[in-house]
Design an enzyme around this catalytic site. Structure first.
Site, PDB file in Angstrom:
ATOM      1  N   LYS A 277       3.737   0.831   2.409  1.00  0.00           N
ATOM      2  CA  LYS A 277       3.470   1.926   3.344  1.00  0.00           C
ATOM      3  C   LYS A 277       4.549   1.891   4.416  1.00  0.00           C
ATOM      4  O   LYS A 277       4.637   0.943   5.197  1.00  0.00           O
ATOM      5  CB  LYS A 277       2.088   1.791   3.975  1.00  0.00           C
ATOM      6  CG  LYS A 277       1.748   2.937   4.919  1.00  0.00           C
ATOM      7  CD  LYS A 277       0.348   2.769   5.502  1.00  0.00           C
ATOM      8  CE  LYS A 277      -0.001   3.905   6.434  1.00  0.00           C
ATOM      9  NZ  LYS A 277      -1.365   3.754   7.013  1.00  0.00           N
TER      10      LYS A 277
ATOM     11  N   LYS B 154       4.297   2.212  14.980  1.00  0.00           N
ATOM     12  CA  LYS B 154       3.666   1.295  14.026  1.00  0.00           C
ATOM     13  C   LYS B 154       4.692   0.481  13.248  1.00  0.00           C
ATOM     14  O   LYS B 154       4.395  -0.037  12.170  1.00  0.00           O
ATOM     15  CB  LYS B 154       2.750   2.080  13.076  1.00  0.00           C
ATOM     16  CG  LYS B 154       1.646   2.850  13.804  1.00  0.00           C
ATOM     17  CD  LYS B 154       0.611   3.425  12.851  1.00  0.00           C
ATOM     18  CE  LYS B 154      -0.513   4.113  13.616  1.00  0.00           C
ATOM     19  NZ  LYS B 154      -1.616   4.558  12.744  1.00  0.00           N
TER      20      LYS B 154
ATOM     21  N   LYS C 103       3.499   4.891  -0.141  1.00  0.00           N
ATOM     22  CA  LYS C 103       3.290   5.991   0.803  1.00  0.00           C
ATOM     23  C   LYS C 103       4.453   6.024   1.779  1.00  0.00           C
ATOM     24  O   LYS C 103       4.759   4.987   2.365  1.00  0.00           O
ATOM     25  CB  LYS C 103       1.965   5.776   1.549  1.00  0.00           C
ATOM     26  CG  LYS C 103       1.615   6.866   2.543  1.00  0.00           C
ATOM     27  CD  LYS C 103       0.287   6.554   3.247  1.00  0.00           C
ATOM     28  CE  LYS C 103      -0.062   7.642   4.243  1.00  0.00           C
ATOM     29  NZ  LYS C 103      -1.336   7.355   4.951  1.00  0.00           N
TER      30      LYS C 103
END
Length: 433
Positions: free
Chosen positions: A301, A323, A354
């Site tokens: 991710k 993040k 992702k």
């Protein structure tokens, strides 16, 4: 013309040629006239020989060629004599446009275009397929009764969990989409430790129980992460100095996964990117008796800019920073192998990449290095770009949608999480019906 059939010698005696159809097992729609059936070397026994010669009937239901007026025997005799009825002429070679240079044919041992000349060829040689079974439908839910549109994601809504969600799932099932993943927006229930994430009477567990009651065979994926429940919008517990706490967050995630499994989730999907969370969740599920609940790990991710519309939908934008300390750097390739190896060793059942389309190389990397099923998430930014291009008439939305999903499959994805799930499935079913 005559057709020869090899049949067992011990077949039953034919009492009446009119009953041959039943005795031999031929159906009436084959166009075979059993009154003109000729048996070779039958003798007087009436037994069926090992070889049967059958002449086709003169009747043709769909005959489009001009009839010659000749019997079958006369046609056969004409062919033997070299006087076969003429076939349509060979169509002329299409003429090139005026001014086309005259050149000698290239000396090519292989011309790949030959296998693309016909739709039949193209379908027969197609290497990748796409069907409704390959998609998982992400759905946003909230406590309210009304479905509210998401401005940055045309066609998507925050669905009321009791009514709008049920209706949307029913529509999906009508076109054979039987897998969903739910994302909650628990408006006023955010806290510094995200305790609402494992409330067994919370929005997600209630939703799972309701859906399983109405649609027992529905496959429900859940999101395991704290960002919808944490007031700062991060995927984990944050210290006073803004550091995301890994192990303490994993402890909360385990409780969240167990609560979801207890409600009836089929697949829990940790999307937080904390180290060691897959192994810890697997151990927690097994300890509670949920060894049959699968884990789809968000293995690769990336800290992507394509998530914007999703975060608007859930109001989960980070209140500070970003993040990047736990999600992967978009510049990194080999790092995905490290995450793959860790997740496999910890007990993941499905590995997810992702975003999707901008990371086809990562999907292929995981496909080539793991025997586990691979999932791809076509994220909100990808969806909204295609939608916007379609609205502005810059692209053919439907064709681009299907092509993008096919590309994810070609890269190696077994399943695709996509907001296009319902729209794509309707197109696919329409093409096949």
């Amino acid at each position: 013309m005559a057709s020869t059939f090899n049949i067992p010698c011990n077949a039953g005696t034919i009492k009446n040629f009119n009953n041959s159809q039943r005795n031999l097992g031929f159906s009436s729609n084959l166009g075979i006239n059993f009154a003109k059936t000729r048996f070779s070397n039958c003798g007087d026994s009436g037994r069926i020989p090992s070889q049967l010669v059958v002449r086709a009937s003169e009747r043709r239901d769909n005959l489009t060629q001009q009839k010659t007026g000749l019997s079958i025997e006369e046609c056969e005799a004409a062919v033997v004599a070299g006087n076969a009825p003429s076939a349509p002429p060979v169509p002329p070679t299409p003429k090139a446009p005026s001014g086309t240079p005259s050149v000698s044919p290239l000396s090519l041992g292989r011309r790949p275009r030959r296998n693309r000349t016909s739709p039949v060829f193209r379908a027969a040689f197609q290497e990748t397929t796409l069907s409704p079974a390959n998609v998982v439908y992400p759905l946003f839910i909230h406590e309210g009764e009304e479905d509210t549109p998401i401005g940055a994601m045309p066609g998507c809504y925050r669905l009321g969990w009791r009514h709008g969600l049920v209706e949307e799932v029913a529509k999906a099932r009508d076109v054979v989409v039987n897998s969903i993943v739910v994302f909650p927006k628990p408006d006023a229930l955010k806290s510094p430790t995200g305790d609402e994430a494992y409330n067994e009477n919370g929005l997600v567990p209630r939703t799972i129980r309701m859906l399983k009651d109405k649609f027992p065979d529905l496959i429900i994926y859940t999101d395991v992460a704290l960002d919808p429940y944490y007031y700062d919008g991060h995927d984990g517990i944050v210290t006073q100095h803004g550091v995301i706490m890994n192990d303490e967050t994993v402890h909360q995630l385990c409780k969240q996964a167990v609560a979801q499994a207890r409600a009836g989730a089929d697949v829990v999907s940790p999307s937080d990117m904390m180290d060691g969370r897959v192994g810890a969740i697997r151990a927690a599920l097994d300890a509670e008796g949920y060894s049959n609940v699968s884990i789809m790990s968000y293995t690769a991710k990336y800290a992507s800019s394509f998530y914007g519309p999703f975060r608007e939908a859930l109001d989960s934008n980070p209140r500070f920073g970003d993040k990047k300390t736990y999600q992967m750097n978009p510049a990194n390739y080999r790092e995905a192998l490290i995450e793959t190896q860790e997740d496999e060793s910890e007990g993941a059942d499905i590995l997810l990449v992702k975003p999707g389309l901008p990371y086809l190389d990562i999907i292929r990397l995981l496909r080539d290095n793991s025997d586990l099923p691979i999932a791809a998430y076509q994220v909100s930014g990808e969806y909204s770009m295609i939608k916007a291009g379609g609205v502005l008439k810059m692209i053919d939305e439907e064709k681009v949608m299907l092509e993008s999903l096919l590309c994810l499959r070609r890269a190696g994805a077994d399943i695709i999480l996509t907001y296009f799930a319902l729209q794509a499935a309707r197109c696919l079913c329409g093409e096949k019906r």
